[in-house]
Design a protein around this motif. Structure first.
Motif, PDB file in Angstrom:
ATOM      1  N   ILE A  65     -20.457 -21.067   2.316  1.00  0.00           N
ATOM      2  CA  ILE A  65     -19.700 -20.422   1.135  1.00  0.00           C
ATOM      3  C   ILE A  65     -19.813 -21.659   0.093  1.00  0.00           C
ATOM      4  N   ALA A  66     -20.132 -21.260  -1.101  1.00  0.00           N
ATOM      5  CA  ALA A  66     -20.089 -22.119  -2.165  1.00  0.00           C
ATOM      6  C   ALA A  66     -19.275 -21.627  -3.582  1.00  0.00           C
ATOM      7  N   ALA A  67     -18.208 -22.316  -3.901  1.00  0.00           N
ATOM      8  CA  ALA A  67     -17.384 -21.850  -4.939  1.00  0.00           C
ATOM      9  C   ALA A  67     -17.247 -22.855  -5.966  1.00  0.00           C
ATOM     10  N   PRO A  93      -3.532 -21.643 -10.524  1.00  0.00           N
ATOM     11  CA  PRO A  93      -3.703 -20.243  -9.710  1.00  0.00           C
ATOM     12  C   PRO A  93      -3.902 -20.119  -8.377  1.00  0.00           C
ATOM     13  N   LEU A  94      -4.347 -21.359  -7.740  1.00  0.00           N
ATOM     14  CA  LEU A  94      -4.439 -21.088  -6.333  1.00  0.00           C
ATOM     15  C   LEU A  94      -2.852 -21.128  -5.593  1.00  0.00           C
ATOM     16  N   ILE A  95      -1.981 -22.291  -6.068  1.00  0.00           N
ATOM     17  CA  ILE A  95      -0.643 -22.230  -5.365  1.00  0.00           C
ATOM     18  C   ILE A  95       0.009 -21.046  -6.033  1.00  0.00           C
ATOM     19  N   CYS A  96      -0.046 -20.450  -7.274  1.00  0.00           N
ATOM     20  CA  CYS A  96       0.708 -19.497  -7.749  1.00  0.00           C
ATOM     21  C   CYS A  96       0.151 -18.103  -6.978  1.00  0.00           C
ATOM     22  N   GLU A  97      -0.964 -17.980  -6.832  1.00  0.00           N
ATOM     23  CA  GLU A  97      -1.549 -16.709  -5.989  1.00  0.00           C
ATOM     24  C   GLU A  97      -0.819 -16.619  -4.695  1.00  0.00           C
ATOM     25  N   ALA A  98      -0.694 -17.932  -4.096  1.00  0.00           N
ATOM     26  CA  ALA A  98      -0.146 -17.977  -2.701  1.00  0.00           C
ATOM     27  C   ALA A  98       1.296 -17.479  -2.799  1.00  0.00           C
ATOM     28  N   PHE A 116      -8.265 -13.253  -0.917  1.00  0.00           N
ATOM     29  CA  PHE A 116      -7.587 -14.275  -1.780  1.00  0.00           C
ATOM     30  C   PHE A 116      -8.398 -14.970  -2.752  1.00  0.00           C
ATOM     31  N   LEU A 117      -9.673 -15.111  -2.370  1.00  0.00           N
ATOM     32  CA  LEU A 117     -10.842 -15.777  -3.447  1.00  0.00           C
ATOM     33  C   LEU A 117     -11.111 -14.691  -4.333  1.00  0.00           C
ATOM     34  N   ASN A 118     -11.293 -13.317  -3.771  1.00  0.00           N
ATOM     35  CA  ASN A 118     -11.653 -12.522  -4.754  1.00  0.00           C
ATOM     36  C   ASN A 118     -10.547 -12.135  -5.735  1.00  0.00           C
ATOM     37  N   ALA A 119      -9.332 -12.514  -5.476  1.00  0.00           N
ATOM     38  CA  ALA A 119      -8.212 -12.579  -6.398  1.00  0.00           C
ATOM     39  C   ALA A 119      -8.622 -13.778  -7.772  1.00  0.00           C
ATOM     40  N   LEU A 120      -9.128 -14.573  -7.234  1.00  0.00           N
ATOM     41  CA  LEU A 120      -9.204 -15.678  -8.478  1.00  0.00           C
ATOM     42  C   LEU A 120     -10.483 -15.556  -8.931  1.00  0.00           C
ATOM     43  N   ALA A 121     -11.327 -14.471  -8.602  1.00  0.00           N
ATOM     44  CA  ALA A 121     -12.512 -14.451  -9.387  1.00  0.00           C
ATOM     45  C   ALA A 121     -12.331 -13.332 -10.364  1.00  0.00           C
ATOM     46  N   PRO A 122     -13.218 -13.382 -11.439  1.00  0.00           N
ATOM     47  CA  PRO A 122     -14.212 -14.441 -11.936  1.00  0.00           C
ATOM     48  C   PRO A 122     -13.310 -15.339 -12.722  1.00  0.00           C
ATOM     49  N   LEU A 179     -12.683 -18.938 -10.691  1.00  0.00           N
ATOM     50  CA  LEU A 179     -13.833 -19.393  -9.827  1.00  0.00           C
ATOM     51  C   LEU A 179     -14.762 -18.416  -9.645  1.00  0.00           C
ATOM     52  N   SER A 180     -16.016 -18.737  -9.094  1.00  0.00           N
ATOM     53  CA  SER A 180     -17.061 -17.868  -8.812  1.00  0.00           C
ATOM     54  C   SER A 180     -17.459 -18.343  -7.358  1.00  0.00           C
ATOM     55  N   PHE A 181     -17.982 -17.601  -6.547  1.00  0.00           N
ATOM     56  CA  PHE A 181     -18.324 -17.980  -5.166  1.00  0.00           C
ATOM     57  C   PHE A 181     -19.318 -17.103  -4.581  1.00  0.00           C
ATOM     58  N   THR A 182     -20.140 -17.796  -3.582  1.00  0.00           N
ATOM     59  CA  THR A 182     -21.442 -16.837  -3.174  1.00  0.00           C
ATOM     60  C   THR A 182     -21.061 -17.234  -1.442  1.00  0.00           C
ATOM     61  N   VAL A 183     -21.609 -16.189  -0.887  1.00  0.00           N
ATOM     62  CA  VAL A 183     -21.609 -16.430   0.666  1.00  0.00           C
ATOM     63  C   VAL A 183     -23.106 -16.102   1.306  1.00  0.00           C
ATOM     64  N   SER A 184     -23.594 -16.969   2.203  1.00  0.00           N
ATOM     65  CA  SER A 184     -24.637 -16.733   2.832  1.00  0.00           C
ATOM     66  C   SER A 184     -24.925 -16.775   4.133  1.00  0.00           C
ATOM     67  N   ASP A 185     -25.507 -16.083   4.904  1.00  0.00           N
ATOM     68  CA  ASP A 185     -25.437 -16.219   6.281  1.00  0.00           C
ATOM     69  C   ASP A 185     -27.038 -16.295   6.933  1.00  0.00           C
ATOM     70  N   TYR A 186     -27.134 -17.617   7.623  1.00  0.00           N
ATOM     71  CA  TYR A 186     -28.448 -17.664   8.001  1.00  0.00           C
ATOM     72  C   TYR A 186     -28.673 -18.308   9.513  1.00  0.00           C
TER      73      TYR A 186
END
Length: 346
Positions: A286-288, A299-304, A330-336, A339-346
């Motif tokens: 995962i990259a953010a 926003p990170l700690i205030c979201e918490a 949680f991460l979705n709530a901070l986007a966009p 932050l932006s983030f992508t997830v990959s699985d391989y």
């Protein structure tokens, strides 16, 4: 609605910010107001702070060395966010005051010994009080834990967890420099399933980040995320690496403090954090990406804290973000916006 219920409702949305006059503290106060929460700015010397009064933010005076003043300063709040480092000098006092008042405690420490001490000392008392104690809920610490937890998803263990941090620059605040000078403890990683001192000299390797960073030389430099991730994620290896560009900046005494580059006061600094979780031959990544590590901690700690006060956190006690919250949500709530983030699985 009765007067009593109105007062209770206001308290449920009131958050004290200890160290509000600091660089990160100012961002936190502004973010709480943006979320329609009521901040109380707790500072060492209210007479020297006028900006909050001009914005109709209540200011109270207290220091970590005065328990009675701390108790008075936190009165009427449902939670306290500690932004005043070095946290080895403040976390114990502020968390103790929070537990005396029966309120939630969160901080943004990057200091491994502080995060570990907070977990160890306050877990039982927080459980008994039915409140949360969450140290290291900032860029260094909780952010990487959320990324790792989201990447692990349904895995309950991993063979290896690696976190790579790339900053296009790092202009440290005065608080960062003071903390760095005073935090002389040996940095820890997880090696062979146990917390162990990072090797010296620190390991270096090339890390292929997504654009705009691409290949970067990184140096093993663990922060509080090691302690936080290890609290709940079972992995044989947990290590963190920082790109050499950022390390060179923060170690140079001539590097200036952050300079505002927009109306919100954020600097132009760009960050990218990548977490790799390996189990056998299977890797999840995962990259953010975002802007200004200090401003982003707000926003990170205030979201918490908002999720805690809204009843959207799991359990109680001294917890890592990955156990207290649904990491992906949680991460979705901070986007966009943040932050932006992508997830990959391989």
């Amino acid at each position: 609605m009765t007067a009593h219920s109105t007062k209770a409702s206001k308290q449920e949305r009131t958050v004290a910010v200890f160290g509000a006059a600091g660089h990160t503290g100012r961002f936190v106060v502004a973010e709480l107001r943006r979320r329609s929460m009521t901040p109380i700015a707790v500072v060492r010397d209210p007479a020297k702070v006028t900006e909050f009064k001009e914005r109709d933010v209540e200011v109270r005076g207290a220091s970590a060395e005065d328990p009675d003043a701390l108790d008075r300063a936190l009165k009427g709040a449902a939670a306290v966010i500690n932004c005043a480092g070095p946290f080895l000098a403040t976390a114990n006092a502020v968390a103790s005051a929070a537990l005396r008042a029966g309120m939630h405690y969160l901080d943004v420490t990057a200091e491994q010994p502080s995060a570990q001490a907070t977990f160890d000392k306050f877990d039982h008392a927080a459980q008994e009080a039915g409140v949360f104690v969450i140290p290291a809920m900032g860029f260094y610490g909780g952010f990487a834990d959320l990324l790792v937890t989201a990447a692990m998803a349904d895995w309950n263990s991993a063979d290896e967890i690696k976190v790579g941090i790339a900053l296009d620059s790092w202009h440290p605040t005065q608080g960062t420099r003071i903390t760095g000078e005073k935090n002389t403890a040996r940095r820890m990683v997880v090696a062979n399933g146990q917390l162990a001192p990072v090797s010296q000299p620190a390991a270096e390797l090339d890390w292929d980040f997504p654009e705009p960073f691409a290949r970067q030389t990184v140096v093993e430099l663990p922060f509080s995320e090691i302690v936080v991730i290890a609290r709940h994620a079972h992995s044989t290896e947990i290590r963190t690496y920082l790109n050499r560009t950022a390390l060179r900046d923060v170690r140079d005494p001539a590097t200036p403090v952050p300079k505002p580059a927009d109306d919100a006061g954020r600097s132009a600094q760009v960050f990218l954090v990548e977490a790799l979780v390996r189990k056998g031959g299977h890797i999840r990544r995962i990259a953010a990406q975002g802007r200004d590590i200090y401003a982003f901690s707000a926003p990170l700690i205030c979201e918490a804290v908002q999720r805690i006060l809204d009843g959207r956190a799991r359990g109680n006690g001294a917890q890592a973000p990955g156990t207290a919250f649904d990491a992906r949500d949680f991460l979705n709530a901070l986007a966009p916006q943040h932050l932006s983030f992508t997830v990959s699985d391989y």
